[in-house]
Design an enzyme around this catalytic site. Structure first.
Site, PDB file in Angstrom:
ATOM      1  N   ASP A 206       0.868  -1.168   0.000  1.00 12.84           N
ATOM      2  CA  ASP A 206       0.000   0.000   0.000  1.00 12.84           C
ATOM      3  C   ASP A 206       0.914   1.230   0.000  1.00 12.84           C
ATOM      4  O   ASP A 206       2.045   1.159   0.482  1.00 12.84           O
ATOM      5  CB  ASP A 206      -0.875  -0.017   1.254  1.00 12.84           C
TER       6      ASP A 206
ATOM      7  N   ASP B   8      -0.950  -0.759   6.295  1.00  9.91           N
ATOM      8  CA  ASP B   8      -0.953  -0.172   7.641  1.00  9.91           C
ATOM      9  C   ASP B   8      -1.792  -0.979   8.621  1.00  9.91           C
ATOM     10  O   ASP B   8      -1.798  -0.698   9.811  1.00  9.91           O
ATOM     11  CB  ASP B   8      -1.422   1.288   7.605  1.00  9.91           C
TER      12      ASP B   8
ATOM     13  N   ASP C  32      -6.354  -1.997   5.491  1.00  9.32           N
ATOM     14  CA  ASP C  32      -5.949  -3.055   4.561  1.00  9.32           C
ATOM     15  C   ASP C  32      -6.171  -4.463   5.116  1.00  9.32           C
ATOM     16  O   ASP C  32      -5.588  -5.422   4.600  1.00  9.32           O
ATOM     17  CB  ASP C  32      -4.465  -2.879   4.199  1.00  9.32           C
TER      18      ASP C  32
END
Length: 619
Positions: free
Chosen positions: A320, A513, A517
């Site tokens: 991410d 994080d 997610d």
């Protein structure tokens, strides 16, 4: 050394001295037998008891029984033949030396875990009419104000309501850099208060606090076995009874035809000593244990040896962007008004009010840019549209704040911005008012982290983000990431990750994080939560938890896992190879009891010493 290790070391030393001394003293007959029996019992009484306990509980086939049969058999042969008891005592002595090395190695690796366990607080200070009272952290309710004095651990997560200080977070993050905190700062349990007195209002119960979650994670790690460990456990259960049967056959069948019972019984005893699977049974779990312990010292929490093994096979890493490669600390970079009725300040004013109740980092940046929320505005009907933005009624006007897709939905003709950054568009009653540009800086070690992952053997690196193509391209170029996907909604991230997962030949890791997610983290072969300090969602969803925000820890975790698995394979091939060779030599009479001792104890010591290398963290 702990007390048990010291005791065993003393037993080994006393037995060794007695054994050496007996070789310089003239004793014969029954007296010699009892003289050698003394060092044998000093060093081996616990092995004899374990063997008896195993027989009693129908768990006979373990190394304790094998050593007992072999050494008592050697005593019997010495009585029958020449009265040389050195081999019988030496086998037990060297076996215990190997056990001591194993105990020392486990102690070394456990020390890293125990250092982490030091984050467990013993008490919490609560202010009463009689002064400070130390109470059990379990008895402290949410919302209670606790006092943490210099040198004490923060027992429960909370928010500072009075005081300022410096916190030592090394036990949690592996980083020695202290953290400055003051009123309003969120603090987590396990940190050590270095100077000022802090008053903290607790926001969680003790059982739900960070320290408790981490300790639970570490304590559960040993229950999740790798394929290698499961293989060795199954191997030992089948292997041990098979070699006992083979040794019995070796002692009985050849002498039936040759009549040489002494030679073949001796070979069978040698066969038993050689066959002990100690090196495998001890060194393989120890390698994983040492790897997990060494990683924890670096602020990398691996939930089990199965995840450590999977991590070593990772060929693709998907990351991410926000909070992983970038700081995630958004700041307002520019405000562009596109409507004469709304100047820059009024645009910020409206956007901040709409985003007042959102926890998104972008909302925080808008509120930070316009902190004056205590005005005469009435905010009602707040509605968050996933992947689009937020809508609310402010003083009777419907204000929509979000991305370009949201503007299309509300019918506002938005204007593209020339600046690179996250553009937040604002519409009032369906009429476009302007936009706010928010930027997010790349983390200092992000570029180095990507390069380190490639050098660690990661073949493909992907970046997934909900940001615009322009921002994604800029970050990907700066970090030298060839593959990226932009403008992804939360559901799109899962879909895109599934495509990457199905196209990959090796294992796939996802780094995020851990809060937004969680679906992708749980879907990956290995889910890695970045910067998870204090994040319950990260600790629950991920398989590997990186306790700070440094992306370099990703490559560090991969290198630790690969080194650990390399050591495991070395030990498996070395131990099995030497065993097979010595078993063949012992069966045909080319290996004596000393060779058997090396094949058992020597190989175990070498394998254990090799396993200890897992504690040394590769840079």
């Amino acid at each position: 050394m702990n007390a048990k290790q010291k005791k065993n070391f003393a037993r080994i030393l006393i037995a060794a001295i007695l054994l050496i001394a007996l070789n310089f003293v003239e004793i014969s007959g029954v007296g010699k037998f009892f003289a050698y029996l003394v060092p044998y019992l000093i060093v081996g009484y616990d092995i004899l008891l374990k063997a008896l306990h195993g027989l009693k509980n129908l768990r006979a086939f373990d190394e304790s029984l094998l050593m007992t049969i072999a050494t008592l058999g050697a005593f019997a042969l010495a009585i029958y033949e020449d009265g040389d008891y050195n081999e019988a005592v030496s086998v037990m002595l060297f076996y215990q030396i190997g056990e001591w090395f194993q105990s020392y190695a486990v102690g070394k690796s456990r020390k890293n875990i125990s250092e982490l366990m030091d984050i467990r607080p013993d008490y919490a200070n609560v202010e009463t009419d009689d002064g400070l009272e130390q109470v059990d952290p379990d008895d402290v309710e949410i919302g209670t104000v606790i006092i943490v004095q210099p040198g004490e651990k923060i027992p429960i997560d909370g928010v500072i309501v009075e005081g300022s200080s410096t916190l030592n977070t090394v036990a949690l993050t592996g980083e020695s850099l202290p953290r400055e905190v003051s009123i309003g700062a969120e603090v987590i349990s396990g940190c050590i208060n270095l100077n000022g007195v802090l008053k903290i209002r607790t926001t969680k119960e003790f059982g739900e606090s960070t320290a408790s979650k981490i300790l639970e994670l570490v304590e559960d790690a040993s229950s999740r076995k790798s394929k290698s460990e499961n293989f060795i456990a199954k191997f030992a259960r089948i292997y041990t009874p098979v070699v006992v049967i083979c040794a019995g056959a070796l002692a009985i069948i050849p002498p039936i035809f040759s009549g040489d019972w002494e030679t073949w019984i001796y070979r069978a005893l040698i066969f038993l000593v050689i066959s002990c699977p100690c090196a495998l049974v001890i060194s393989i779990p120890l390698s994983f244990f040492a790897g997990i312990g060494g990683a924890s010292r670096e602020g990398i929490l691996i939930k089990g040896s199965n995840f450590l093994e999977t991590l070593s096979k990772v060929k693709t890493v998907v990351m991410d962007k926000t909070g992983t490669l970038t700081r995630g600390n958004f700041e307002v970079d520019a405000v562009h008004s596109k409507n004469l009725n709304f100047d820059a300040e009024k645009l910020l004013h409206l956007a901040a009010h709409v985003e007042r109740y959102s926890t998104h980092p972008i909302a925080n940046s808008l509120r930070k840019a316009y902190p004056n929320e205590r005005d005469d505005c009435t905010v009602e009907g707040v509605e968050e549209i996933s992947g689009r933005g937020i809508r609310a009624k402010i003083n009777g006007q419907i204000v929509s704040v979000g991305n370009e897709k949201f503007m299309d939905e509300v019918g506002a003709k938005f204007v593209h911005c020339h600046k690179v950054g996250t553009v937040i568009h604002i519409a009032v009653n369906g009429e476009y008012a302007g936009h706010v540009v928010i930027s997010d800086a790349i983390k200092p070690h992000a570029k180095e982290a990507v390069a380190e992952m490639k050098s660690a053997g990661v073949e493909k690196i992907f970046m997934l983000t909900g940001d615009s193509e322009k921002i994604a391209a800029k970050v990907a170029t700066e970090l030298d990431i060839k593959n990226y996907r932009s403008e992804l909604l939360p559901a799109d991230k899962v879909t895109e990750f599934e495509k990457i997962l199905s196209a990959s030949s090796g294992k796939v890791a996802f780094v995020g994080d851990g809060i937004n997610d969680a679906p992708v983290l749980s879907r990956a072969d290995v889910g890695i939560a970045m910067g998870a300090l204090g994040s319950d969602a990260a600790i629950e969803a991920a398989d590997v938890v990186l306790m700070d925000d440094d992306p370099l820890k990703i490559s560090r975790a991969i290198k630790i896992s690969r080194k650990c698995l390399a050591i495991v394979k070395q030990n498996i091939f070395f131990a099995i190879g030497v065993k097979i060779l010595c078993l063949i030599l012992g069966a045909i009479g080319l290996a004596n009891m000393w060779a058997a001792i090396f094949a058992d104890v020597g190989v175990m010591i070498l394998a254990v010493l090799n396993a200890i290398r897992s504690l040394i963290i590769p840079k």
